[in-house]
Scaffold this active site. Structure first.
Site, PDB file in Angstrom:
ATOM      1  N   CYS A   5      14.851  -4.669  -4.095  1.00  0.00           N
ATOM      2  CA  CYS A   5      15.783  -3.858  -4.877  1.00  0.00           C
ATOM      3  C   CYS A   5      15.099  -2.807  -5.735  1.00  0.00           C
ATOM      4  O   CYS A   5      15.201  -2.840  -6.959  1.00  0.00           O
ATOM      5  CB  CYS A   5      16.639  -4.776  -5.732  1.00  0.00           C
ATOM      6  SG  CYS A   5      17.559  -5.884  -4.683  1.00  0.00           S
ATOM      7  N   ARG A  26       0.801  -1.229   0.000  1.00  0.00           N
ATOM      8  CA  ARG A  26       0.000   0.000   0.000  1.00  0.00           C
ATOM      9  C   ARG A  26       0.842   1.292   0.000  1.00  0.00           C
ATOM     10  O   ARG A  26       0.518   2.222  -0.732  1.00  0.00           O
ATOM     11  CB  ARG A  26      -0.990   0.002   1.180  1.00  0.00           C
ATOM     12  CG  ARG A  26      -1.944  -1.199   1.180  1.00  0.00           C
ATOM     13  CD  ARG A  26      -3.094  -1.056   2.153  1.00  0.00           C
ATOM     14  NE  ARG A  26      -3.992  -0.015   1.743  1.00  0.00           N
ATOM     15  CZ  ARG A  26      -3.994   1.191   2.244  1.00  0.00           C
ATOM     16  NH1 ARG A  26      -3.195   1.498   3.235  1.00  0.00           N
ATOM     17  NH2 ARG A  26      -4.811   2.101   1.775  1.00  0.00           N
ATOM     18  N   TYR A  41      -0.009   3.368  -3.278  1.00  0.00           N
ATOM     19  CA  TYR A  41      -0.919   4.512  -3.122  1.00  0.00           C
ATOM     20  C   TYR A  41      -0.295   5.648  -2.324  1.00  0.00           C
ATOM     21  O   TYR A  41      -1.000   6.607  -1.987  1.00  0.00           O
ATOM     22  CB  TYR A  41      -2.189   4.096  -2.367  1.00  0.00           C
ATOM     23  CG  TYR A  41      -2.840   2.816  -2.838  1.00  0.00           C
ATOM     24  CD1 TYR A  41      -3.483   2.746  -4.074  1.00  0.00           C
ATOM     25  CD2 TYR A  41      -2.828   1.679  -2.039  1.00  0.00           C
ATOM     26  CE1 TYR A  41      -4.082   1.577  -4.493  1.00  0.00           C
ATOM     27  CE2 TYR A  41      -3.438   0.507  -2.452  1.00  0.00           C
ATOM     28  CZ  TYR A  41      -4.053   0.467  -3.680  1.00  0.00           C
ATOM     29  OH  TYR A  41      -4.650  -0.689  -4.082  1.00  0.00           O
TER      30      TYR A  41
END
Ligand code: LLP
Length: 422
Positions: free
Chosen positions: A346, A314, A318
């Site tokens: 990475c 998340r 977002y």
């Protein structure tokens, strides 16, 4: 309110100290509180107690069968968006008559599966979809209860990736076309109109967009009834937001949301369905991780954790905020300093927070991401060949692993090498 609190200076999930879970299950791991899940479900149930209703938990938020069973046994219905979610709900013992099937791209195979195994209602989103469903249901000689998801063109005032009720989103049928669409559906075999469906987005922290959408649904109910359709059920979607940051103003609570529903559509005498996911599961789960290194960088310090963007996407996806707290409570008055909190994957996008004030942290220290119960484990992946992390359910003084951590061998043995390379 949730059940992740410091007791005696150590963060607990209900009555279990988190270090005890870390010692037996390892980190990273998702930990859920059954009491919090049930409490949040009950808040919605009580908020709609003024009339006939069914709270259909949005399975997409956290879909472990143990969580579905906990909620299903408490009386919850389920909102599913795929055959996989439907099968999970059924595996948890939820009967088909308490499951609604939503989603913009149901396949023929998925439709057949739910029709064969029992479904409360299918929420339709497009002309080609209802024509396909009509053909399949009539071939099977059955009539399936349906609603049409209308797109009310209301701005949900949420993150653009999770707004669904504007006319430029892929969801639903424009409300202006609803009359002609309902007329066509009424003329098709195999479909039985039962109501209207609407869902305008997720993580809404203001009730006004709900009010605007529900008012449009109320008007449409009267219009469609005047056209001769039986509108007995209103599926009003999910979307009520949660407080991700303790410091923020608290968003509206289910009781206030239930009142908006009553104000706008209560007079219509319809059975109300809602599809909350985040508010039920979000603050009912944490992601527990360990610190690997504290690395001093150019003008900033990095807290490198054993959890990464593949475990909780998340923040990367977002820009979402999660409170990140130490499992051992810092002494009162201890000084904090800013850290960039990152995982080992990475790419620089594998950053959970920048410049986050934290008390001193040492390698090996446990930390917890709060509000990670919804859209956490379900959105995880094995990127960088990091095995999916375990899920643990706590109830009072008991806990159980509800999804084990796969071994490396299990992860790798799912691949197979074609014979010509052998
Ligand atoms: N019903 C429908 C048709 C939905 O599309 C959704 C969420 C819900 C119910 C449940 O909404 P909730 O009560 O959970 O807000 N991955 C994103 C959230 C995506 C939500 C998509 N639809 C995130 O992590 O914020």
């Amino acid at each position: 309110m949730d059940h992740f609190l410091y007791q005696g200076g150590v963060l607990h999930a209900e009555d279990i100290p988190l270090p005890e879970i870390a010692a037996s299950v390892g980190t990273p791991a998702y930990v859920y509180s059954a009491a919090t899940l049930l409490r949040h479900y009950t808040l919605f149930d009580e908020a709609l107690a003024w009339g006939p209703h069914l709270v259909c938990y949005a399975v997409k938020a956290a879909s472990n069968v143990a969580i579905l069973k906990l909620l299903g046994d408490a009386g919850a219905g389920m909102d599913v968006v795929s055959e996989g979610e439907y099968r999970r709900a059924r595996a948890a013992g939820v009967p088909g008559e308490r499951i609604v099937f939503s989603g913009v791209g149901k396949t023929e195979g998925e439709m057949r599966h739910v029709l064969e195994n029992g479904i409360r209602q299918i929420n339709l989103e497009s002309e080609p979809e209802y024509r396909m469903l009509s053909r399949i249901a009539s071939e099977m000689g059955i009539e399936v209860p349906v609603t049409v998801r209308v797109n009310p063109d209301v701005d949900a005032k949420t993150h653009e990736k999770i707004a669904t009720g504007k006319s430029d989103n892929k969801f639903g049928i424009p409300i202006a076309r609803a009359r002609e669409v309902y007329a066509e559906i009424a003329s098709l075999p195999g479909l039985k109109i039962t109501g209207i469906d609407v869902h305008i987005g997720s993580q809404l922290t203001d009730l006004e967009p709900f009010r605007a959408a529900y008012r449009k649904v109320a008007d449409l109910t009267e219009t469609l009834r005047a056209d001769g359709h039986a509108i007995d059920r209103l599926d009003l979607g999910g979307g009520l937001g949660i407080p991700y940051a303790r410091s923020n103003l608290a968003p509206p609570v289910p009781l206030e949301y239930g009142q908006v529903i009553r104000d706008e559509v209560g007079h219509l005498g319809c059975e109300i369905e809602i599809e909350p996911g985040r508010l039920i599961a979000g603050n009912a789960g944490i992601l527990m991780a360990s610190t690997i290194f504290v690395k001093e960088g150019e003008g900033r310090d990095f807290l490198i954790l054993d959890a990464a963007m593949n475990d909780l996407i998340r923040p990367a996806m977002y820009g979402a905020h999660h409170d990140i707290i130490p499992v051992v409570e810092p002494a009162p008055g201890v000084e904090t300093r800013p850290f960039d909190i990152v995982g080992p994957v990475c790419e620089s996008g594998d950053t959970f927070a920048k410049g986050r004030e934290m008390s001193p942290v040492d390698p090996g220290d446990l930390i917890a991401f709060r509000s990670a119960g919804a859209y956490g484990a379900v959105m995880s992946s094995e990127y960088n060949s990091r095995p999916l992390i375990p899920e643990v359910l706590v109830q009072g003084d008991q806990y159980a692993v509800i999804r084990p951590r796969p071994t490396y061998e299990e992860m790798i043995s799912r691949d197979s090498v074609p014979h010509w390379l052998d």
